[in-house]
Design a protein around this motif. Sequence first.
Motif, PDB file in Angstrom:
ATOM      1  N   GLY A  36       0.783  -1.218   0.000  1.00 41.02           N
ATOM      2  CA  GLY A  36       0.000   0.000   0.000  1.00 41.02           C
ATOM      3  C   GLY A  36       0.819   1.275   0.000  1.00 41.02           C
ATOM      4  N   GLU A  37       2.091   1.220   0.356  1.00 40.91           N
ATOM      5  CA  GLU A  37       2.965   2.391   0.370  1.00 40.91           C
ATOM      6  C   GLU A  37       4.408   1.922   0.362  1.00 40.91           C
ATOM      7  OE1 GLU A  37       2.818   4.680   3.966  1.00 40.91           O
ATOM      8  OE2 GLU A  37       2.317   2.941   5.184  1.00 40.91           O
ATOM      9  N   TYR A  38       5.300   2.840   0.062  1.00 37.74           N
ATOM     10  CA  TYR A  38       6.726   2.540   0.061  1.00 37.74           C
ATOM     11  C   TYR A  38       7.280   2.704   1.475  1.00 37.74           C
ATOM     12  CZ  TYR A  38       6.569   2.737  -5.031  1.00 37.74           C
ATOM     13  OH  TYR A  38       6.275   2.500  -6.340  1.00 37.74           O
ATOM     14  N   PRO A  39       8.396   2.033   1.789  1.00 39.92           N
ATOM     15  CA  PRO A  39       8.994   2.210   3.128  1.00 39.92           C
ATOM     16  C   PRO A  39       9.401   3.668   3.343  1.00 39.92           C
ATOM     17  CG  PRO A  39       9.933   0.300   2.003  1.00 39.92           C
ATOM     18  CD  PRO A  39       9.105   1.021   0.988  1.00 39.92           C
ATOM     19  N   THR A  40       9.191   4.115   4.549  1.00 40.49           N
ATOM     20  CA  THR A  40       9.494   5.521   4.863  1.00 40.49           C
ATOM     21  C   THR A  40      10.965   5.845   4.650  1.00 40.49           C
ATOM     22  OG1 THR A  40       7.716   5.486   6.502  1.00 40.49           O
ATOM     23  CG2 THR A  40       9.305   7.283   6.658  1.00 40.49           C
ATOM     24  N   LYS A  41      11.832   4.877   4.959  1.00 47.54           N
ATOM     25  CA  LYS A  41      13.262   5.115   4.832  1.00 47.54           C
ATOM     26  C   LYS A  41      13.663   5.356   3.380  1.00 47.54           C
ATOM     27  CE  LYS A  41      14.256   2.050   8.740  1.00 47.54           C
ATOM     28  NZ  LYS A  41      14.968   0.825   9.147  1.00 47.54           N
ATOM     29  N   TYR A  42      12.987   4.633   2.458  1.00 53.14           N
ATOM     30  CA  TYR A  42      13.409   4.667   1.075  1.00 53.14           C
ATOM     31  C   TYR A  42      12.477   5.487   0.176  1.00 53.14           C
ATOM     32  CZ  TYR A  42      15.718   0.566   3.026  1.00 53.14           C
ATOM     33  OH  TYR A  42      16.432  -0.271   3.821  1.00 53.14           O
TER      34      TYR A  42
END
Length: 922
Positions: free
Chosen positions: A374-380
């Motif tokens: 549902g979303e990309y990792p916050t770090k990347y």
Amino acid sequence: MQSTNLGNKESGKLWHRKPCPAARDGFNLVQRTAQACTALAFNLRRKSEFLVALADYSIKCFDTVTKELISWMRGHESSVFSISVHASGKYAITTSSDTAQLWDLDTFQRKRKLNILQSVGIQKVFFLPLSNTILSCFRDNSIFAWECDTLSCRYQLPAPPESSSILYKVFAVTRDGRILAAGGKSNHLHLWCLEAKQLFRIIQMPTKVRAIRHLEFLPDSFDAGSNQVLGVLSQDGIMRFVNIQTCKLLFEIGSLDEGISSSVISPHGRYIASIMENGSLNIYSVQALTQEINKPPPPLVKVIEDLPKSKLNSGDLKMKVTTGRVQRPAKSRENRIQTRILKQDLAGSFENKENELSDGLNKKRLQILLKGYGEYPTKYRMFIWRSLLQLPENHTAFSSLEDKGVHVAFLNLQKKYPIKSRKLLRVLQRTLSALAHWSAIFSETPYLPLLAFPFVKLFQNNQLICFEVVATLIINWCQHWFEYFPNPPINILSMIENVLAFHDKELLQHFIDHDITSQLYAWPLLETIFSEVLTREEWLKLFDNVFSNHPSFLLMTVVAYNICSRAPLLNCSLKDDFEYFFHHRNNLDISVVIREVYHLMDTTPTDIHPNSMLHVFVALTKGQYPVFNQYPKFIVDYQTQERERIRNDELDYLRERQMVEDMQAEVDQQRVEDEAWYQKQELLRKAEETRRELLLQEEEKMVQQRQRLASVKRELKVKEMHLQDATRRRFLKLQQDQREMELRRMDDELERKNLIRNQEAVAKEMREDADAFRRKVDLEEHMFHKLIETDQTQNQKTQKWEEAKEKDFHLKSEKKASALADASRRWFLEKEINDALEDAEHPYSKAVPRYQNGQVASSCLPRTSQLNAISEMDSSTCISLNQRRIQWDTTERDLMERVRNLRQRLAAQARNRCQMPHLLAT
């Protein structure tokens, strides 16, 4: 980055959406001190208590639980800038510029006080961690270590070398208390080993660092207190973290636009709290700041590059690439089959190549990952966005746009869009100016700040990336938006309305019934790109999907948002309610909206699908940005001209108004000056009258004072006459006394002169007697020789007979004469000595001869008479005297010389004694 406005709140949470590090307590207001706080200290023995140093030089102790004042300590005469607490929490040291004081935190009583000379000054006094040692640092770079209990000096650090000598201002110690870091107004750092008591390393910071304002070691749970990372806050407001062993810069916080004023690190080294120069408090996560966290992820797909097209020939196409071995060309029939297969593989490779992104990412794989989570990792996320948008990072082109300065259209941006953060306002102003310099349409676009602000807030620390993201968004997801400028994009809104009519006719009919057009239910969402109706996390999740799909995905999101909100929208009947709904956040799950978007993308017919009307994604060109002219140029030029004309008219109006205001101000100023002049004249007149009255009073006082002065003068004159009379009488008496004294002095002088004259007469008489005596002796000797000559012839015969008798008699006579002469000389000397002593004792007695019974005493007879008596001796005695004549003359001369010297000394003593009464009288 989350932000919370504390404002006038007394308690609340710091983190609302993601409780990190803890949202259980948040913050609480303990006390209002009504004055500035200069220092804080925690970790006391009672954990709920803490110390606060205030601007009135006092220190207060508060309890966070009861919120009450525990103690109020006084004793400093200047502001306290440092508080150090012992590891046990029992003692505390407060430091000001002139003194340091040791406090017992159990009784809150002062134990000791360190006083120094004002010329030396204290920099910092603090406890070493995990020890019972106090370190005192002074302004002359001297550093002493003291025992806490006895306050005896343990050691002193030597002076730093002259080659890198700096005045220490700030200090930091590792958690094990072994290394001391010191810095000041220089880009050098000194590291001291406190065990060896020597300087073991000098670290030179970058040249942009000119002064160091704060030092603090970054704790680590696994280094046993021997901290290796040192935080250095410099004058530019940037705190740099360096490894003191490798001397490498690890990371930094703060920036030139948003500088750090002061900073502190949590005991476990997980968070950094910094007070910014704009007054805000920023909390950083150390884990998110390390380079290992910020490294880009490894590529998901490994790509094998094809050979260059120039080398693709028929023989190559016939080769089949398999795993393990390479096959040679086969027969022609088999070749045809392989050629067909290779063509399919080649088409597939071209499709994969189209999906390949920079940095080794694959768009297909990213879309699969996005649909799964549902979303990309916050770090990347930022890294993936940059790869999806294929940003060229044209530094030179962006610098040329940025060098043109702030565009005239955005000079007063803060008036229309007031933003609390000055940094965000500057970044937004620069980004919009760069867009306006890139294309003239953006200087006239009213909704451009709303469109760009979410990305400005997201990429505020990298303005190049921010500009290119917004430019890419405009080129791809804002296609055909400016064809009906300055009106909203009717063509785009018509696409949205067609899709909504196909999927939800009831909702569209409801909009039509209440006269709600697409400019109300679609355009507010587009011009703000959903930033007003979504939270930060929801907005990021949405644009993860927007940037990963076709540009039509954004339009489908508008339709999906309306369809997912159909229930509250069908209940709305007023236009204001609809306006409020599309400009504020609503209770809507963004994941449901995104799923609906994907459903619409798949189920919308091709004839009304925006996908067929919008171009595919096109990245910005490298080197130079593409020309953007997809707008009615004549309208923009006309608006630009009109705005320029209006701006010039406004400037003229402002100048005229300024002139009128200046004239009015001058008139007002003149009127004020006239009123002030009249008031001043009235005050001067009153002051003149007052001074005249004062002068009259002063004249009356002067007359009275003159009268009193005249009477005083008369009294003084009488007193002066009396004093002059008394002085005259005293002077006359003094003159009389001086005359009497002078007469006595003259009498004494006369007596002394008479005495000298008498002495000279006596001496003359003695000389005359001596001369007469010599003449007489010579005469007698002459007569004696004549007598001998006459009798010699007669007595020759009898001479021998009487020779023996004569010799015997001669001897006897000589003895008798000698005895008589000796007695005479002895008597004479004694007499002269006695006379001289008597004259010395009685200087005022006159030298007159003594009389006895009317006659001169025998002792006063002249020496001549005595010698005559001697001369009357018989002839035998004369013979003896003749023989002793020569001896007598010599003795007489010596005697006379001695008597003369004695008389001179006695006369000098007499003169001195005669002068003593005179001296006593004066």
